[in-house]
Every structure is written in structure tokens, then in C-alpha cells.
Design an enzyme around this catalytic site. Structure first.
Site, PDB file in Angstrom:
ATOM      1  N   TYR A 137     -14.393   1.286  10.339  1.00 27.71           N
ATOM      2  CA  TYR A 137     -12.970   1.615  10.419  1.00 27.71           C
ATOM      3  C   TYR A 137     -12.606   2.030  11.848  1.00 27.71           C
ATOM      4  O   TYR A 137     -11.678   1.465  12.450  1.00 27.71           O
ATOM      5  CB  TYR A 137     -12.675   2.749   9.443  1.00 27.71           C
ATOM      6  CG  TYR A 137     -11.215   3.146   9.347  1.00 27.71           C
ATOM      7  CD1 TYR A 137     -10.296   2.327   8.699  1.00 27.71           C
ATOM      8  CD2 TYR A 137     -10.765   4.352   9.880  1.00 27.71           C
ATOM      9  CE1 TYR A 137      -8.963   2.699   8.596  1.00 27.71           C
ATOM     10  CE2 TYR A 137      -9.432   4.732   9.773  1.00 27.71           C
ATOM     11  CZ  TYR A 137      -8.536   3.905   9.128  1.00 27.71           C
ATOM     12  OH  TYR A 137      -7.210   4.276   9.029  1.00 27.71           O
TER      13      TYR A 137
ATOM     14  N   ARG B  80       3.579 -16.482  19.329  1.00 30.72           N
ATOM     15  CA  ARG B  80       4.212 -17.766  19.045  1.00 30.72           C
ATOM     16  C   ARG B  80       5.695 -17.615  18.724  1.00 30.72           C
ATOM     17  O   ARG B  80       6.521 -18.375  19.220  1.00 30.72           O
ATOM     18  CB  ARG B  80       3.474 -18.386  17.864  1.00 30.72           C
ATOM     19  CG  ARG B  80       3.962 -19.730  17.468  1.00 30.72           C
ATOM     20  CD  ARG B  80       3.011 -20.295  16.422  1.00 30.72           C
ATOM     21  NE  ARG B  80       3.577 -21.500  15.865  1.00 30.72           N
ATOM     22  CZ  ARG B  80       2.853 -22.424  15.267  1.00 30.72           C
ATOM     23  NH1 ARG B  80       1.558 -22.297  15.168  1.00 30.72           N
ATOM     24  NH2 ARG B  80       3.442 -23.486  14.762  1.00 30.72           N
TER      25      ARG B  80
ATOM     26  N   LYS C  89     -13.446  -7.140   9.793  1.00 33.13           N
ATOM     27  CA  LYS C  89     -12.732  -8.423   9.905  1.00 33.13           C
ATOM     28  C   LYS C  89     -11.224  -8.199   9.785  1.00 33.13           C
ATOM     29  O   LYS C  89     -10.430  -8.817  10.486  1.00 33.13           O
ATOM     30  CB  LYS C  89     -13.186  -9.385   8.804  1.00 33.13           C
ATOM     31  CG  LYS C  89     -14.531 -10.020   9.046  1.00 33.13           C
ATOM     32  CD  LYS C  89     -14.776 -11.057   7.943  1.00 33.13           C
ATOM     33  CE  LYS C  89     -16.131 -11.693   8.083  1.00 33.13           C
ATOM     34  NZ  LYS C  89     -16.451 -12.559   6.924  1.00 33.13           N
TER      35      LYS C  89
ATOM     36  N   ASN D 136      -3.070  -8.258   0.337  1.00 31.37           N
ATOM     37  CA  ASN D 136      -4.117  -8.917  -0.464  1.00 31.37           C
ATOM     38  C   ASN D 136      -4.449  -8.101  -1.715  1.00 31.37           C
ATOM     39  O   ASN D 136      -5.359  -8.454  -2.455  1.00 31.37           O
ATOM     40  CB  ASN D 136      -5.390  -9.172   0.371  1.00 31.37           C
ATOM     41  CG  ASN D 136      -6.156  -7.894   0.657  1.00 31.37           C
ATOM     42  OD1 ASN D 136      -5.655  -6.792   0.455  1.00 31.37           O
ATOM     43  ND2 ASN D 136      -7.375  -8.030   1.145  1.00 31.37           N
TER      44      ASN D 136
ATOM     45  N   GLY E 235       0.828  -1.212   0.000  1.00 31.57           N
ATOM     46  CA  GLY E 235       0.000   0.000   0.000  1.00 31.57           C
ATOM     47  C   GLY E 235       0.856   1.253   0.000  1.00 31.57           C
ATOM     48  O   GLY E 235       2.081   1.199  -0.162  1.00 31.57           O
TER      49      GLY E 235
HETATM   50  P1  NAD Z   1      -3.499   1.847   1.837  1.00 28.59           P
HETATM   51  O1  NAD Z   1      -4.940   1.559   1.562  1.00 28.59           O
HETATM   52  O2  NAD Z   1      -2.648   2.338   0.733  1.00 28.59           O
HETATM   53  O3  NAD Z   1      -2.773   0.589   2.470  1.00 28.59           O
HETATM   54  C1  NAD Z   1      -3.423  -0.476   3.093  1.00 28.59           C
HETATM   55  C2  NAD Z   1      -2.834  -1.767   2.569  1.00 28.59           C
HETATM   56  O4  NAD Z   1      -3.419  -2.875   3.259  1.00 28.59           O
HETATM   57  C3  NAD Z   1      -3.123  -1.982   1.075  1.00 28.59           C
HETATM   58  O5  NAD Z   1      -1.941  -2.400   0.436  1.00 28.59           O
HETATM   59  C4  NAD Z   1      -4.194  -3.075   1.077  1.00 28.59           C
HETATM   60  O6  NAD Z   1      -4.202  -3.825  -0.117  1.00 28.59           O
HETATM   61  C5  NAD Z   1      -3.785  -3.864   2.304  1.00 28.59           C
HETATM   62  N1  NAD Z   1      -4.894  -4.655   2.877  1.00 28.59           N
HETATM   63  C6  NAD Z   1      -6.156  -4.233   3.129  1.00 28.59           C
HETATM   64  N2  NAD Z   1      -6.869  -5.241   3.659  1.00 28.59           N
HETATM   65  C7  NAD Z   1      -6.037  -6.317   3.760  1.00 28.59           C
HETATM   66  C8  NAD Z   1      -6.193  -7.651   4.213  1.00 28.59           C
HETATM   67  N3  NAD Z   1      -7.367  -8.083   4.702  1.00 28.59           N
HETATM   68  N4  NAD Z   1      -5.125  -8.482   4.160  1.00 28.59           N
HETATM   69  C9  NAD Z   1      -3.943  -8.056   3.665  1.00 28.59           C
HETATM   70  N5  NAD Z   1      -3.730  -6.799   3.212  1.00 28.59           N
HETATM   71  C10 NAD Z   1      -4.764  -5.940   3.259  1.00 28.59           C
HETATM   72  O7  NAD Z   1      -3.505   2.893   3.054  1.00 28.59           O
HETATM   73  P2  NAD Z   1      -2.281   3.579   3.819  1.00 28.59           P
HETATM   74  O8  NAD Z   1      -2.571   5.019   3.868  1.00 28.59           O
HETATM   75  O9  NAD Z   1      -0.992   3.097   3.305  1.00 28.59           O
HETATM   76  O10 NAD Z   1      -2.522   3.036   5.287  1.00 28.59           O
HETATM   77  C11 NAD Z   1      -1.691   2.045   5.877  1.00 28.59           C
HETATM   78  C12 NAD Z   1      -2.133   1.809   7.320  1.00 28.59           C
HETATM   79  O11 NAD Z   1      -1.984   3.021   8.068  1.00 28.59           O
HETATM   80  C13 NAD Z   1      -3.607   1.395   7.454  1.00 28.59           C
HETATM   81  O12 NAD Z   1      -3.726   0.427   8.466  1.00 28.59           O
HETATM   82  C14 NAD Z   1      -4.285   2.666   7.861  1.00 28.59           C
HETATM   83  O13 NAD Z   1      -5.454   2.423   8.626  1.00 28.59           O
HETATM   84  C15 NAD Z   1      -3.208   3.353   8.693  1.00 28.59           C
HETATM   85  N6  NAD Z   1      -3.423   4.802   8.710  1.00 28.59           N
HETATM   86  C16 NAD Z   1      -3.095   5.563   7.613  1.00 28.59           C
HETATM   87  C17 NAD Z   1      -3.345   6.923   7.650  1.00 28.59           C
HETATM   88  C18 NAD Z   1      -2.990   7.810   6.484  1.00 28.59           C
HETATM   89  O14 NAD Z   1      -3.320   9.000   6.548  1.00 28.59           O
HETATM   90  N7  NAD Z   1      -2.335   7.364   5.450  1.00 28.59           N
HETATM   91  C19 NAD Z   1      -3.908   7.518   8.774  1.00 28.59           C
HETATM   92  C20 NAD Z   1      -4.251   6.697   9.846  1.00 28.59           C
HETATM   93  C21 NAD Z   1      -3.974   5.347   9.811  1.00 28.59           C
END
Ligand code: NAD
Ligand code: UDP
Length: 308
Positions: free
Chosen positions: A143, A104, A89, A32, A10
């Protein structure tokens, strides 16, 4: 070290994988590919210390690693609301699976939590001691409550099973490799402006956000992971607060355009204000952001010019 990054393909995850490889670690990037893209990590595939694994964190996983960064979860409202049950989930079952793995193999595990745990906050700026003001039954709840439950799981695995946990609360972060159709405000405005379209302001644009450039965030994440005797939660974000209207003006100014806006309804439960108090990150991690919004936007605009 051998390090697992879930959600590694991501936006934030791909930058983190890059930095971990540069620090000589071995990285297993798990994704994924819901909002992640293989192209985000294509430049890392030739590195013998890098491995890309298609897997869903909702399903159990067994790998032997020293550290786990749990980033798997769609972050843009458009994407996390697409399949809200799956979003829950991912945060809840995903955290349980990864905490079980950490227990583990005795790995340290860091949860990418969010400013959304504060909801539409009544305390401003937000400190880690604030419990938040979150709607449990709204369209953002999958979320917000998923991430809140994940924090609970992290703390309970720590207290009950001695798992070496870390929690960071990330505030709005932007930069290269956000998807052009990601839906979040910075990428939306830049892509709209580059296409000569009107910038879509939800509501009157008086709501505020504080925007952190991705490199600053990744530095903070790694510091938190590698600090002993402090498990968090800790806010990571840039305290410079802007209205959405100010952001729109800045983006169009940077592209030498006249202000060209269209106003759309404000989505329900959209937080009115958001600014991190980062005193804790400063004192415990010696961390604060170094890239201001103007400089960060320049880098992000340069990226989108190459792909839009
Ligand atoms: P993003 O959507 O680019 O990245 C999320 C990644 O998780 C994607 O690559 C997606 O394919 C993968 N993913 C989603 N569901 C999945 C699953 N069930 N199994 C495996 N992979 C899965 O978003 P991001 O901005 O890079 O965010 C990364 C993390 O940081 C997230 O957990 C997000 O909640 C957290 N976050 C980001 C921000 C922001 O401003 N960018 C702010 C708060 C929290
Ligand atoms: N927003 C907007 N126009 C857009 C996208 C978002 O006005 O095209 C607003 C949105 O309503 C919110 C803010 O910008 O108030 C930040 O939205 P984003 O989805 O980036 O993040 P979050 O709401 O999760 O902080």
C-alpha cells in the site's frame, strides 16, 4: 463538467459522487467492487447525470471526461494485505492508465494519496516536505510504496507531459458507509460495541491517529481539484490527535457502556503516531475541518445502528 470517480462505490468515493451530483456535475462512478458496494450508490442510480461502470483500473479505459478523481485502491490494512500484488498493481498500473487517459483527453486528475507515504514518521506532526520513513519490504509496503510510486508517476506525467495533476495525502478518515467488516479502527470499535463485544486494541493502544470526518475530507478534495496553480501534495486531515485507547473509551462512553477491551498483538510496521500539519491546506485552499471527533462519531454510530 463530466467527472470520473474511480473507486466511486467505496466509502469516500460514494460521498464524493453525491457531492459532485449536488453541484450539478455529471458523474461516471467506476469500481471493481472489491471493497465498494453497489448499495453505497444505489440512491444515485436514478439520477440521469450518474453512471455506474464496473471496471478494474488495472485495465486501460477510454472515456471522455473533464476531471478524474483516482480513489481506486483498498484502504483498510486487512483488505490491502489480502492480495498485496493486486494492491500494488492497482496503485501503479491504475495510475498509469488514468494518467494516460488524462493526458489524452486533457483532463485534470487528482490522486487520493495517503499519510502512509510518511510511514512510521520521525517528524511530528507531518508536513508535506517530510520524505517519510517507510519499510519497502514489509506487510504494509504494497500500500505505502504503491501510493508513493503513484505520487512519482503523477509528478512525472506533470513534468514530462504537462498533465494537470493534483495530489492529496489523506489522513485517517471515517464515517457512514465504511463496511462493518472493514477492519479499520473506527468501524471496528463501533461495530464491536454495538454487538456487545470487547473492543480489540492492537498493542497497548498508545499509538495515535488523527481522525477526520468524511464530509470535511470531501470538501477539501473538491477544493483541491478546483484550485488553479497549486498541484500539491497537500495534507487533508483533522489535526486532533488521539491514542487508540482514548478512541475506545470515547466510543464506549457514547454507547453508555463500561470499558470492555481485549488486547491483541500490534501488527508489524504499525505507525506509532500520526498527525497532519494542515498549514498548507489552510493557506492554499482556505480549508480546515469543521466536524470534531465527538460529532463525527455520533453520525457514524447512528449509521451503524441502522445496519448492524
Ligand atoms: P474503500 O476501500 O471504501 O474504497 C476504495 C474503492 O476502490 C472501493 O470501492 C474498491 O472496490 C475500489 N477499488 C479497489 N481496487 C480497484 C481496482 N483495481 N479497480 C477499480 N476499483 C477498485 O476505501 P476509502 O476509505 O473510501 O478510500 C478511498 C481512497 O482514499 C483510497 O485510494 C485510499 O487509499 C484513500 N485513502 C483513504 C483514507 C481513509 O482514511 N479513508 C486514508 C488515506 C487514503
Ligand atoms: N487498531 C486497533 N484495533 C482495531 C483496528 C485497528 O487497535 O480493531 C489500531 C491499529 O493497530 C492502528 C490504528 O488502530 O494503530 C488505526 O488502524 P486503521 O487500520 O484504522 O488505520 P491505519 O493503521 O492504516 O492508520
Amino acid at each position: 463538467m463530466r467527472i470520473l470517480v474511480t473507486g466511486g462505490a467505496g466509502f469516500v468515493g460514494s460521498h464524493l459522487c453525491e457531492r459532485l451530483l449536488a453541484a450539478e456535475h455529471s458523474v461516471i462512478c467506476l469500481d471493481n467492487f472489491f471493497t465498494g458496494r453497489k448499495e453505497n450508490v444505489a440512491h444515485l442510480l436514478d439520477n440521469p447525470r450518474f453512471e455506474l461502470l464496473r471496471h478494474d483500473v488495472v485495465d486501460p479505459l477510454f472515456v471522455d471526461v473533464d476531471q478524474i478523481y483516482n480513489l481506486a485502491c483498498p484502504a483498510s490494512p486487512v483488505h490491502y494485505q489480502y492480495d498485496p500484488i493486486k494492491t500494488l498493481k492497482t496503485s501503479v498500473l491504475g495510475s498509469m492508465n488514468l494518467l494516460g487517459l488524462a493526458k489524452r483527453v486533457k483532463a485534470r486528475i487528482l490522486q487520493a494519496s495517503t499519510s502512509e507515504v510518511y510511514g512510521d514518521p520521525h517528524v511530528h506532526p507531518q508536513t508535506e516536505t517530510y520524505w517519510g520513513h517507510v519499510n519497502p519490504i514489509g506487510i504494509r509496503s504494497c500500500y505505502d510504496e504503491g501510493k508513493r510510486t503513484a505520487e512519482t508517476l503523477f509528478m512525472d506525467y506533470h513534468r514530462q507531459n504537462g498533465v494537470d495533476t493534483r495530489i492529496i495525502r489523506i489522513f485517517n478518515t471515517y464515517g457512514p458507509r465504511m463496511l462493518p467488516d472493514d477492519g479499520r479502527v473506527v468501524s471496528n470499535f463501533i461495530v464491536q460495541a454495538l454487538k456487545g463485544q470487547k473492543l480489540t486494541i492492537y498493542g497497548k493502544g498508545e499509538q495515535t491517529r488523527s481522525f477526520c470526518y468524511v464530509d470535511d475530507l470531501v470538501e477539501g478534495m473538491m477544493r483541491m481539484m478546483n484550485t488553479d496553480d497549486f498541484i500539491g501534495p497537500v495534507n487533508l486531515g483533522n489535526p486532533n490527535e488521539f491514542t487508540i485507547l482514548e478512541l475506545a473509551i470515547l466510543v464506549q462512553q457514547k454507547l453508555g457502556q463500561k470499558l470492555n477491551l481485549t488486547f491483541k498483538p500490534l501488527p508489524s510496521d504499525d505507525p506509532r503516531q500520526r498527525q497532519p500539519d494542515i498549514s498548507l491546506a489552510k493557506s492554499k485552499l482556505d480549508w480546515s475541518p469543521t466536524i470534531d471527533l465527538s460529532a463525527g462519531l455520533d453520525k457514524t454510530i447512528a449509521y451503524f445502528k441502522g445496519i448492524v
